[in-house]
Design a protein around this motif. Structure first.
Motif, short mmCIF file in Angstrom:
data_model
loop_
_atom_site.label_atom_id
_atom_site.label_comp_id
_atom_site.label_asym_id
_atom_site.label_seq_id
_atom_site.Cartn_x
_atom_site.Cartn_y
_atom_site.Cartn_z
N ALA A 18 -11.79 -44.85 -1.31
CA ALA A 18 -11.77 -44.20 0.00
C ALA A 18 -10.64 -43.17 -0.01
O ALA A 18 -9.79 -43.17 -0.91
N ASN A 19 -10.65 -42.28 0.97
CA ASN A 19 -9.50 -41.43 1.16
C ASN A 19 -9.17 -41.33 2.64
O ASN A 19 -9.99 -41.63 3.50
N TYR A 20 -7.96 -40.90 2.91
CA TYR A 20 -7.43 -40.88 4.27
C TYR A 20 -6.52 -39.66 4.39
O TYR A 20 -5.36 -39.72 4.01
N PHE A 21 -7.10 -38.55 4.84
CA PHE A 21 -6.30 -37.32 4.97
C PHE A 21 -6.96 -36.29 5.88
O PHE A 21 -6.32 -35.36 6.33
N GLN A 22 -8.26 -36.46 6.15
CA GLN A 22 -9.02 -35.39 6.78
C GLN A 22 -9.61 -35.79 8.13
O GLN A 22 -9.74 -36.97 8.44
N HIS A 23 -9.99 -34.76 8.91
CA HIS A 23 -10.69 -35.02 10.17
C HIS A 23 -12.18 -34.71 9.98
O HIS A 23 -12.61 -34.19 8.94
N ILE A 24 -12.97 -35.06 10.98
CA ILE A 24 -14.43 -34.96 10.85
C ILE A 24 -14.92 -33.53 10.63
O ILE A 24 -15.76 -33.30 9.75
N PRO A 25 -14.44 -32.51 11.39
CA PRO A 25 -14.91 -31.14 11.12
C PRO A 25 -14.62 -30.70 9.68
O PRO A 25 -15.44 -30.00 9.07
N PHE A 26 -13.47 -31.10 9.12
CA PHE A 26 -13.16 -30.77 7.74
C PHE A 26 -14.16 -31.42 6.80
O PHE A 26 -14.67 -30.79 5.87
N LEU A 27 -14.46 -32.70 7.04
CA LEU A 27 -15.40 -33.43 6.20
C LEU A 27 -16.79 -32.81 6.27
O LEU A 27 -17.47 -32.65 5.24
N GLU A 28 -17.23 -32.45 7.46
CA GLU A 28 -18.55 -31.84 7.62
C GLU A 28 -18.64 -30.53 6.85
O GLU A 28 -19.65 -30.24 6.19
N ASP A 29 -17.58 -29.75 6.92
CA ASP A 29 -17.54 -28.47 6.21
C ASP A 29 -17.54 -28.70 4.70
O ASP A 29 -18.24 -27.99 3.96
N LYS B 72 -20.49 -27.47 2.01
CA LYS B 72 -20.18 -26.54 0.92
C LYS B 72 -20.39 -27.15 -0.46
O LYS B 72 -20.69 -26.45 -1.42
N ASN B 73 -20.23 -28.46 -0.58
CA ASN B 73 -20.26 -29.11 -1.89
C ASN B 73 -21.47 -30.01 -2.11
O ASN B 73 -21.58 -30.68 -3.14
N ASN B 74 -22.37 -30.03 -1.13
CA ASN B 74 -23.59 -30.84 -1.23
C ASN B 74 -23.27 -32.31 -1.52
O ASN B 74 -23.87 -32.94 -2.40
N THR B 75 -22.28 -32.83 -0.82
CA THR B 75 -21.87 -34.22 -0.97
C THR B 75 -22.26 -35.02 0.27
O THR B 75 -22.63 -34.46 1.29
N ASP B 76 -22.18 -36.32 0.16
CA ASP B 76 -22.54 -37.18 1.30
C ASP B 76 -21.44 -38.19 1.60
O ASP B 76 -21.67 -39.39 1.76
N ILE B 77 -20.21 -37.70 1.67
CA ILE B 77 -19.08 -38.53 2.08
C ILE B 77 -19.22 -38.82 3.57
O ILE B 77 -19.62 -37.94 4.34
N VAL B 78 -18.90 -40.04 3.98
CA VAL B 78 -19.10 -40.41 5.38
C VAL B 78 -17.82 -40.98 6.00
O VAL B 78 -16.89 -41.38 5.30
N ASN B 79 -17.82 -40.99 7.31
CA ASN B 79 -16.70 -41.51 8.09
C ASN B 79 -16.84 -43.02 8.25
O ASN B 79 -17.84 -43.50 8.78
N ALA B 80 -15.82 -43.76 7.80
CA ALA B 80 -15.84 -45.22 7.94
C ALA B 80 -15.06 -45.69 9.16
O ALA B 80 -15.14 -46.85 9.55
N GLY B 81 -14.30 -44.78 9.78
CA GLY B 81 -13.53 -45.15 10.97
C GLY B 81 -12.43 -44.16 11.25
O GLY B 81 -11.79 -43.64 10.34
N SER B 82 -12.21 -43.87 12.54
CA SER B 82 -11.16 -42.94 12.97
C SER B 82 -9.86 -43.71 13.19
O SER B 82 -9.87 -44.80 13.78
#
Length: 274
Positions: free
Chosen positions: A83-94, A98-108
């Motif tokens: 897992a990683n912990y550094f970014q917010h949702i708009p950053f992840l969506e972007d 751009k990278n054709n990845t499917d990283i998801v939010n596990a919790g805010s």
């Protein structure tokens, strides 16, 4: 002799069964190790805080620190991290787009209100005509900064623009002719402020805190707490249901951790609360 052999056989079977039970129990009780990538401040600090709690729950937490906003997601997709912990949702969506990845939010977990700092003025309204506004190249943050400038009536945005996705091309009116420069690495922003290279300098809270700035006291303008930019635990799609990840998110969002964040960061980092 036969009776002795029977007793020995029974003892061996009993010992074997006990040994298998002990090994099975040991496996069942073995700690699960997860590696989480994080920015040094405040993310890694918050993770360190929940380490003892997770250990009691059978989760061995390893923390790998990153000082940029690119490598943590690359390491996650490469399965170097759980897992990683550094970014917010708009950053992840972007990033996913751009990278054709499917990283998801596990919790805010928390919000880091972005701030605008200055060595030249004490209020946004005091900024002079033609002043330079320095912003990082982290595009998902542009809308946050533009919203702050709009609220201060320094600019207006084009009608119908989604503020969370606004860019500098969406500025409709700029009566003070502010000059926007936005090609800097986020981690460099405190140094630009220190060197007084712009009238206004936008700095993310984690880099501000890392540079010994107190966003609540030192920023001349601070993002509203109603901001949708909560920092999250991000994982590969499907991993959000893993028990260890759920325990991690639960520990990070617990009442005791929220109170610790409030006390330690004094408003520079705000825990997400239901």
């Amino acid at each position: 002799m036969k009776l002795l052999n029977k007793k020995i056989s029974f003892a061996l079977v009993t010992f074997g069964a006990a040994l298998l039970f002990a090994v099975g129990a040991g496996k069942a009780n073995a700690a699960t190790t997860i590696t989480v990538g994080a920015s040094p401040v405040p993310h890694a600090q918050i993770l360190e805080h929940v380490k003892p709690q997770l250990k009691k729950e059978g989760v061995n937490l390893k923390i790998k620190k990153f000082t940029d906003y690119v490598m943590p997601n690359r390491a996650l997709t490469a399965k170097e991290l759980d897992a990683n912990y550094f970014q917010h949702i708009p950053f992840l969506e972007d990033y996913n787009k751009k990278n054709n990845t499917d990283i998801v939010n596990a919790g805010s977990v928390h919000i880091e209100p972005i701030g605008i700092y200055s060595k030249q003025v004490k209020k946004l309204s005091q900024v002079k005509d033609g002043s330079k506004v320095l912003v990082s190249n982290n595009k998902p943050d542009w809308g946050r900064i533009l919203t702050m400038l709009k609220d201060a009536k320094l600019i207006t945005l084009k009608k119908g623009v989604n503020e969370t996705k606004a860019t500098f091309k969406d500025v409709a009116k700029n009566p003070k002719h502010l000059k926007f420069e936005y090609d800097f690495e986020p981690k460099l922003m405190p140094e630009l402020l220190k060197n007084n290279e712009g009238a206004l300098v936008a700095i993310n809270a984690n880099y501000a805190v890392g540079a010994k700035l107190n966003p609540k006291k030192d920023a001349i303008a601070l993002e509203k707490t109603s901001s949708p930019y909560a920092n999250i635990i991000a994982v590969r799609k499907g991993d959000q249901n893993k028990p260890a990840i759920k325990k991690l998110v639960k520990a990070l969002t617990s009442k005791s951790t929220q109170q610790w964040i409030d006390k330690k960061y004094k408003g520079a980092v705000l825990p997400v609360k239901d």
